[in-house]
Design a protein around this motif. Sequence first.
Motif, short mmCIF file in Angstrom:
data_model
loop_
_atom_site.label_atom_id
_atom_site.label_comp_id
_atom_site.label_asym_id
_atom_site.label_seq_id
_atom_site.Cartn_x
_atom_site.Cartn_y
_atom_site.Cartn_z
N GLU A 119 0.84 -1.20 0.00
CA GLU A 119 0.00 0.00 0.00
C GLU A 119 0.87 1.25 0.00
O GLU A 119 1.90 1.30 0.66
CB GLU A 119 -0.93 0.01 1.22
CG GLU A 119 -1.94 -1.12 1.21
CD GLU A 119 -2.92 -1.02 2.37
OE1 GLU A 119 -2.78 -0.06 3.18
OE2 GLU A 119 -3.81 -1.87 2.47
N PRO A 120 0.45 2.27 -0.75
CA PRO A 120 1.24 3.50 -0.79
C PRO A 120 1.13 4.30 0.50
O PRO A 120 0.15 4.13 1.25
CB PRO A 120 0.62 4.27 -1.96
CG PRO A 120 -0.81 3.81 -1.99
CD PRO A 120 -0.76 2.36 -1.58
N THR A 121 2.11 5.14 0.74
CA THR A 121 2.02 6.06 1.87
C THR A 121 0.96 7.11 1.58
O THR A 121 0.19 7.52 2.45
CB THR A 121 3.38 6.73 2.11
OG1 THR A 121 4.36 5.71 2.33
CG2 THR A 121 3.33 7.65 3.32
N SER A 122 0.90 7.53 0.32
CA SER A 122 -0.15 8.45 -0.13
C SER A 122 -0.32 8.30 -1.64
O SER A 122 0.53 7.72 -2.32
CB SER A 122 0.19 9.91 0.23
OG SER A 122 1.39 10.31 -0.40
N GLY A 123 -1.43 8.82 -2.15
CA GLY A 123 -1.71 8.70 -3.57
C GLY A 123 -2.80 7.69 -3.85
O GLY A 123 -3.25 6.97 -2.95
N ASN A 124 -3.23 7.63 -5.10
CA ASN A 124 -4.33 6.75 -5.50
C ASN A 124 -3.92 5.81 -6.62
O ASN A 124 -3.16 6.19 -7.51
CB ASN A 124 -5.52 7.59 -5.98
CG ASN A 124 -6.02 8.54 -4.91
OD1 ASN A 124 -6.32 8.13 -3.79
ND2 ASN A 124 -6.12 9.81 -5.25
N ILE A 125 -4.46 4.58 -6.57
CA ILE A 125 -4.22 3.60 -7.63
C ILE A 125 -5.55 3.01 -8.05
O ILE A 125 -6.30 2.48 -7.22
CB ILE A 125 -3.30 2.46 -7.15
CG1 ILE A 125 -1.97 2.99 -6.63
CG2 ILE A 125 -3.05 1.46 -8.29
CD1 ILE A 125 -1.15 1.96 -5.90
#
Length: 232
Positions: A58-64
Amino acid sequence: MEIIKAENLCKSFGTGDNITNVLKNVDITIEKGQFVSIMGPSGCGKSTLLYLLGGLDEPTSGNISILGQDINRIKDKEKSQLRRKEMGFIFQFYNLVQNLTVEENILLPIVMDGMKVDKYKNKIDEILQIVGLSNKRKSFPSQLSGGQQQRVAIARAIIYEPSIIFADEQTGNLDSESSKTVMELFKEINNRLNITIVQVTHDEDTALYGNRLIRMLDGQIIEDNLNIVVGN
């Protein structure tokens, strides 16, 4: 058709004064049917990006977004189902079950989903033909070469005909001839089945099998070339 979209993707490891920013505001959009090669020096964030796009981290921040679904907002069960049905994963190590035959290894995702393998008889025949292992279906991994084992891993990854294959240094343990065979197979899968492929590699020859080349440095995309000329 847009199949993968990542916006402002950041990934950090550590806490306090010991934070390492591995990815820094990465934006990437991948269309259906593209064969994308991601390259860069060790530690540039290319494998981290691959794992984030595949929902393995999972990213620390941002969208996928994968196939229109924000994979960081759906439930874990839905994310697991999306990975099993729509994504195939291939790594440097083959991750085969040693006491299962080639056929049984390929059918493992079907068995784990509780599906009836009898319904996949024609499918397994087709896939074994595609990967060139029809005569090895009853063999065990220990009886195969490294290249053949990787082809079993590829066959297992496409048993559900996923929309996307994510590959991380899939030729890293192979000699040059086996690497070429595996990459020709990737190319055929991309063309014949229209499966989108996203691969991470350090090898220029391997990268040139794709039709899009992304170069990374220090956690950022520094180059993105479409329609690259295949040199093989």
